[in-house]
Design an enzyme around this catalytic site. Structure first.
Site, PDB file in Angstrom:
ATOM      1  N   GLU A 134       0.299  -9.807  -4.946  1.00  0.00           N
ATOM      2  CA  GLU A 134       1.410  -8.998  -5.168  1.00  0.00           C
ATOM      3  C   GLU A 134       2.122  -9.740  -6.610  1.00  0.00           C
ATOM      4  OE1 GLU A 134       5.908  -7.856  -3.185  1.00  0.00           O
ATOM      5  OE2 GLU A 134       4.582  -9.599  -2.529  1.00  0.00           O
ATOM      6  N   LYS A 147       4.768   0.585  -3.303  1.00  0.00           N
ATOM      7  CA  LYS A 147       5.524   0.095  -2.155  1.00  0.00           C
ATOM      8  C   LYS A 147       6.457   0.977  -1.691  1.00  0.00           C
ATOM      9  CE  LYS A 147       7.339  -4.149   0.019  1.00  0.00           C
ATOM     10  NZ  LYS A 147       7.812  -5.229  -0.226  1.00  0.00           N
ATOM     11  N   CYS A 180       3.285  -7.034   1.041  1.00  0.00           N
ATOM     12  CA  CYS A 180       4.022  -7.754   1.632  1.00  0.00           C
ATOM     13  C   CYS A 180       4.371  -7.345   2.908  1.00  0.00           C
ATOM     14  CB  CYS A 180       4.956  -8.314   0.555  1.00  0.00           C
ATOM     15  SG  CYS A 180       6.053  -9.546   1.013  1.00  0.00           S
TER      16      CYS A 180
END
Length: 522
Positions: A288, A345, A399
């Site tokens: 990430e 995301k 994440c």
């Protein structure tokens, strides 16, 4: 003699004042009871990663359930809240770590964050205690608490965008009992834990408690044996194999965004990318926010990456801008240096990546919290499967998204494997990264899909569809993993039904508790 007598009177008066103060709030026995409950809650947290002491957590939960069973009315709710405070304080003390990355500016906030988080999350346990408190007998209250605690674990996955971290069912992760998640999901695991703890309390007689304890142990043993058999079952290898390299640069969070360190961390990733591989790779993955530039401002970086990879596609975490909006994204670069896929995301961290209702506040002139004004990330459109050719169909997670099982079940197409890119440097070095890894293992079991994760500072890992860690890189190390993506299993029952069966079961059980209470005479 007179001075001594005077001192004695003062001490007696002081004790009376203390008793009066306690009487206005909590009595000494009540305060002691809440303290014991908090300690039992902390022991329950010992079942979570990295300790994984489920054999401590379940008995502690059983003792707590017994104390709830002996309490009545509001007392049960207070005991549940105190236990929850101890549980979340012990389980989530890592929540203070982000504030310690820059301790001079933000360190003072760390204890407040931990206290507020623990006390706030404990309200769910208090709600479970309140449900138990409506029972008119000890066994009813014990059963009410077991059902209520599992139900509040379900609520935590959805209320206010959800935060299903440190569910009580997570104590089974790493044990064969975890395999039951393929059928009942994480909330089902919570119900297994709470019922196993409550069964010994469902009788007021010593012999009955012994018998029910044996039933509890037998039930867990059956799930244990069944899970062990599933873990040991042979699975045909994937044909053709998918070869992946996972890169871990160990960019410490306190140094990650320093301009004088950008080249250091970038060089580590480039060097790992350039290493020869035999057999050949199908995909290389960086973690990430692997580079410090926006997607459209990388200059010659992508061409240099493909030269280093010898034409192997590279997936990397990167930030991108669209007007005044910013996204935390995953981009895939093909062998020519072109961007072929972008995933944004969509399940963001409240107060970490965005401020809830920030865009609404901008409508009344308060723009400092608005993602549309560039203040925080904007959410992507939702989960999707990326077709990466030789690397297969991949379900990307960035994440925090790996914490939510429901986000993996809204897709029309089934993936071949799950890819998680993450930066766990925010979580510190103690429990946080291990708990995040544990939840990734649970997602693999629930879906029957292997999961490969690359973490900036660790723990980078290859996880098979049974949730077993086949290979990993430890925390705070520089390195890479070359591995074949483990084979895919058929869709699980949980992958097809999600939390609906658990929801219906828990609602029915709660209604039955209320109906039972109404039928009993006063």
């Amino acid at each position: 003699g007179a001075p001594a007598a005077g001192c004695g009177k003062l001490r007696k008066a002081g004790r009376q004042r203390v008793r009066m103060r306690i009487g206005r709030g909590l009595s000494q026995p009540q305060a002691k009871s809440l303290g014991v409950a908090a300690g039992l809650g902390a022991l329950c947290a010992a079942g979570l990663a990295p300790l994984d002491f489920w054999f401590v957590a379940v008995p502690a939960l059983s003792v707590l359930t017994l104390r709830i069973a002996r309490a009545e009315g509001a007392a049960a709710a207070w005991i549940g809240w105190a236990a929850g405070t101890g549980y979340f304080t012990a389980a989530m003390f890592w929540i203070a770590e982000p504030f310690l990355v820059d301790p001079v500016r933000y360190g003072w906030m760390a204890p407040f964050a931990l206290v507020l988080m623990s006390a706030g999350m404990a309200l769910f346990w208090g709600l479970a205690g309140a449900l138990a408190g409506i029972g008119r007998s000890g066994p009813q209250r014990a059963l009410g608490f077991a059902i209520g605690l599992a139900a509040t674990d379900l609520l935590r996955g959805y209320v206010l965008t959800g935060f299903p971290w440190a569910l009580i069912g997570h104590v089974w992760i790493g044990t064969p009992v975890m395999q039951a998640a393929a059928f009942v999901g994480p909330v089902g695991l919570s119900l297994i834990a709470t019922l196993a703890a409550a069964l010994p309390v469902l009788s007021d007689r010593p012999r009955g408690r012994i018998a029910l304890t044996a039933v509890s142990i037998l039930g867990v043993a059956v799930l244990w044996v069944d899970g062990a058999q599933r873990m040991g079952a042979d699975v045909p290898p994937r044909d053709p194999a998918i070869r992946v390299r996972l890169v871990q640069p160990n960019a410490t969070q306190s140094l990650k965004w320093r301009a004088d360190m950008w080249d250091v961390f970038l060089d580590r990733q480039m060097q790992a990318t350039a290493l020869p591989a035999d057999p050949a790779l199908d995909l290389i993955v960086w973690p990430e926010t692997a580079v410090p530039w926006l997607l459209d401002r990388t200059g010659t970086l992508f061409r240099e990456m493909t030269e280093a990879s010898r034409g192997v596609p590279v997936a990397l975490g990167i930030q991108r801008a669209d007007g005044q909006r910013y996204f935390n994204s995953l981009a895939v670069i093909d062998g020519t240096g072109s961007v072929t896929h972008v995933y944004d995301k969509w399940h963001l961290v409240p107060f970490g990546e965005y401020i809830p209702a920030g865009d609404l506040l901008a409508g009344i002139g308060i723009r400092a919290f608005a993602a549309r004004e560039g203040n925080g990330y904007s959410a992507g459109p939702g989960p999707r499967v990326l077709d990466l050719g030789r690397a297969g169909r991949v379900l990307p997670l960035i994440c925090y998204e790996a914490v939510f099982p429901q986000g993996l079940m809204t897709l029309p197409d089934r993936a071949d494997w799950i890819l998680q890119v993450t930066n766990d440097g925010w979580f510190g070095d103690l429990s946080g990264p291990y708990q995040h890894l544990a939840q990734a293992r649970l997602r693999a079991v629930e879906q029957g899909l292997p999961l490969l994760r690359t973490a900036n500072t660790g723990i980078t890992a290859v996880i098979d569809a049974r949730g077993q860690v086949l290979a990993s890189l430890p925390l705070n190390t520089v390195g890479h993993l070359d591995a074949a993506a483990p084979p895919t299993l058929p869709p699980t029952l949980y992958a097809r039904t999600g939390d609906w069966p658990a929801t219906i079961l828990l609602i029915g059980a709660i209604l039955a508790l209320f109906a039972r209470r109404r039928r009993l005479p006063d």
